[in-house]
Design a protein around this motif. Structure first.
Motif, mmCIF file in Angstrom:
data_model
loop_
_atom_site.group_PDB
_atom_site.id
_atom_site.type_symbol
_atom_site.label_atom_id
_atom_site.label_comp_id
_atom_site.label_asym_id
_atom_site.label_seq_id
_atom_site.Cartn_x
_atom_site.Cartn_y
_atom_site.Cartn_z
ATOM 1 N N ALA A 73 0.811 -1.222 0.000
ATOM 2 C CA ALA A 73 0.000 0.000 0.000
ATOM 3 C C ALA A 73 0.843 1.270 0.000
ATOM 4 O O ALA A 73 0.331 2.348 0.294
ATOM 5 N N ALA A 74 2.112 1.174 -0.344
ATOM 6 C CA ALA A 74 2.994 2.341 -0.304
ATOM 7 C C ALA A 74 2.526 3.449 -1.235
ATOM 8 O O ALA A 74 2.729 4.638 -0.950
ATOM 9 N N TRP A 75 1.881 3.090 -2.353
ATOM 10 C CA TRP A 75 1.425 4.101 -3.312
ATOM 11 C C TRP A 75 0.448 5.079 -2.664
ATOM 12 O O TRP A 75 0.363 6.232 -3.064
ATOM 13 N N ARG A 76 -0.264 4.643 -1.637
ATOM 14 C CA ARG A 76 -1.209 5.535 -0.940
ATOM 15 C C ARG A 76 -0.481 6.654 -0.217
ATOM 16 O O ARG A 76 -1.065 7.705 0.056
ATOM 17 N N SER A 77 0.784 6.423 0.118
ATOM 18 C CA SER A 77 1.604 7.446 0.778
ATOM 19 C C SER A 77 2.493 8.182 -0.211
ATOM 20 O O SER A 77 3.349 8.959 0.188
ATOM 21 N N GLY A 78 2.338 7.902 -1.506
ATOM 22 C CA GLY A 78 3.106 8.614 -2.518
ATOM 23 C C GLY A 78 4.416 7.961 -2.906
ATOM 24 O O GLY A 78 5.310 8.635 -3.425
ATOM 25 N N TYR A 79 4.540 6.647 -2.677
ATOM 26 C CA TYR A 79 5.781 5.947 -3.002
ATOM 27 C C TYR A 79 5.477 4.617 -3.680
ATOM 28 O O TYR A 79 4.428 4.014 -3.453
ATOM 29 N N LEU A 80 6.420 4.167 -4.491
ATOM 30 C CA LEU A 80 6.377 2.834 -5.080
ATOM 31 C C LEU A 80 7.639 2.111 -4.612
ATOM 32 O O LEU A 80 8.739 2.658 -4.728
#
Length: 154
Positions: A73-80
């Motif tokens: 779920a890192a994309w939810r915090s702006g990261y891949l």
């Protein structure tokens, strides 16, 4: 229950991510448990934190991989977040964020990427990749973007 193509994803108190990229379903679990079943299958596959299921609708093949639960779920915090991922997977992910698609030549496609990419501009993200891998970013006059590999390094 989330239905994606021929599969059903059942939530069992969890944090997870579902991606349908046209023929392939990916379910990654960060917290809790998720149950996945496909039309015509007799059972349900249970996923725990750190599990990622990849299912091909075309072949019916399913594989389960281990990932860092934070990756799900890192994309939810702006990261891949990637760990030894094929550069083609990274490019496919970036192509969901930006209108100009990224293509790869054969040398670039053979590269693997480990790292964390901040989701900001396409140019910035491609620049970071080019600093860490032996690839260069070619922008054609028509706007097309191609990552080209180099055996000599970045």
């Amino acid at each position: 229950i989330v239905t994606v193509g021929d599969s059903h994803v059942r939530v069992i108190g969890t944090v997870f991510d579902v991606l349908d990229d046209g023929g392939s379903l990916t379910v990654a679990v960060a917290e809790g448990r998720v149950g996945v079943s496909s039309r015509g299958s007799s059972g349900e596959i249970r996923l725990l934190p750190g599990d990622r299921l990849v299912h091909s609708a075309a072949t019916g093949a399913t594989r389960i991989e281990k990932i860092d639960p934070e990756q799900a779920a890192a994309w939810r915090s702006g990261y891949l977040i990637y760990r030894n991922a094929p550069l083609s997977e990274v490019a496919r992910d970036l192509n969901r964020y930006f209108p100009v698609p990224i293509a790869l030549d054969d040398l670039a496609a053979a590269e693997r990427f480990t790292g964390v990419l901040k989701i900001d501009t396409q140019a910035a993200m491609l620049g970071r990749i080019a600093r860490f891998l032996p690839v260069r970013v070619d922008r054609a006059k028509d706007g097309k973007i191609t990552l080209r590999g180099s055996a000599a390094g970045p």
